[in-house]
Motif scaffolding. Structure first.
Motif, PDB file in Angstrom:
ATOM      1  N   ALA A  52       0.847  -1.186   0.000  1.00 26.94           N
ATOM      2  CA  ALA A  52       0.000   0.000   0.000  1.00 26.94           C
ATOM      3  C   ALA A  52       0.888   1.244   0.000  1.00 26.94           C
ATOM      4  O   ALA A  52       2.052   1.174   0.416  1.00 26.94           O
ATOM      5  N   PRO A  53       0.366   2.370  -0.434  1.00 30.68           N
ATOM      6  CA  PRO A  53       1.172   3.598  -0.471  1.00 30.68           C
ATOM      7  C   PRO A  53       1.745   3.934   0.903  1.00 30.68           C
ATOM      8  O   PRO A  53       1.029   3.931   1.898  1.00 30.68           O
ATOM      9  N   GLN A  83      -2.838  -3.343  -9.596  1.00 32.84           N
ATOM     10  CA  GLN A  83      -3.479  -2.498  -8.597  1.00 32.84           C
ATOM     11  C   GLN A  83      -4.853  -3.041  -8.228  1.00 32.84           C
ATOM     12  O   GLN A  83      -5.670  -3.353  -9.110  1.00 32.84           O
ATOM     13  N   VAL A  84      -5.094  -3.123  -6.933  1.00 32.30           N
ATOM     14  CA  VAL A  84      -6.419  -3.450  -6.407  1.00 32.30           C
ATOM     15  C   VAL A  84      -6.870  -2.275  -5.548  1.00 32.30           C
ATOM     16  O   VAL A  84      -6.164  -1.882  -4.614  1.00 32.30           O
ATOM     17  N   THR A 101      -6.721  -2.398  -0.207  1.00 28.84           N
ATOM     18  CA  THR A 101      -6.222  -1.605  -1.328  1.00 28.84           C
ATOM     19  C   THR A 101      -4.699  -1.583  -1.336  1.00 28.84           C
ATOM     20  O   THR A 101      -4.062  -1.247  -0.338  1.00 28.84           O
ATOM     21  N   ALA A 102      -4.119  -1.987  -2.462  1.00 33.06           N
ATOM     22  CA  ALA A 102      -2.663  -2.074  -2.595  1.00 33.06           C
ATOM     23  C   ALA A 102      -2.318  -2.536  -3.998  1.00 33.06           C
ATOM     24  O   ALA A 102      -3.193  -2.939  -4.764  1.00 33.06           O
ATOM     25  N   VAL A 103      -1.031  -2.483  -4.311  1.00 27.34           N
ATOM     26  CA  VAL A 103      -0.523  -3.163  -5.493  1.00 27.34           C
ATOM     27  C   VAL A 103      -0.195  -4.591  -5.058  1.00 27.34           C
ATOM     28  O   VAL A 103       0.521  -4.784  -4.072  1.00 27.34           O
ATOM     29  N   TYR A 104      -0.715  -5.553  -5.785  1.00 30.75           N
ATOM     30  CA  TYR A 104      -0.508  -6.963  -5.466  1.00 30.75           C
ATOM     31  C   TYR A 104       0.547  -7.542  -6.404  1.00 30.75           C
ATOM     32  O   TYR A 104       0.447  -7.393  -7.631  1.00 30.75           O
TER      33      TYR A 104
END
Length: 122
Positions: A40-41, A117-118, A90-93
């Motif tokens: 996640a960011p 990205q999710v 929410t994050a890049v998986y």
């Protein structure tokens, strides 16, 4: 050399579902564990789930009971079924692979995809 390509990310409302896939090419990942991590960011990359060559699975506590990892060894493919999604998912998986057994440390994985990205809206 192994290439991993993720697909299936997107935007979904809280409570919804997504299915991620990871296609491996370059060599068959015999005796390799495959895993999903996410980032996640502003946060470090974290372990989500992994599955060994023979099907042993491990999940991080926050996704247990909601996410299911699976693999198709004959197709060199990894999947992640994500249900009951929450905004904190929410994050890049990222898809990853390593020779040997399940490990939760990102540095132990040799091969990585570019990520998908999710985003889960509330």
């Amino acid at each position: 050399q192994v290439q991993l390509v993720e697909s299936g990310g997107g935007l979904v409302q809280a409570g919804g579902s997504l299915r991620l896939s990871c296609a491996a090419s370059g060599r068959t990942l015999v005796m390799h564990t495959m895993a999903w991590f996410r980032q996640a960011p502003g946060k470090e990359r974290e372990f989500v789930t992994a599955i060994s060559w023979i099907g042993g699975r491990r999940y991080t506590d926050s996704v247990a009971g909601r996410f299911t990892i699976s693999r198709e060894n004959t197709k060199n493919t990894l999947h992640l079924q994500m249900n009951s999604l929450k905004p904190e998912d929410t994050a890049v998986y990222y898809c990853a692979a390593r020779p040997g057994g399940v490990n939760t440390t990102p540095g132990e994985y040799v091969y990585w995809g570019q990520g998908t990205q999710v985003t889960v809206s509330s």
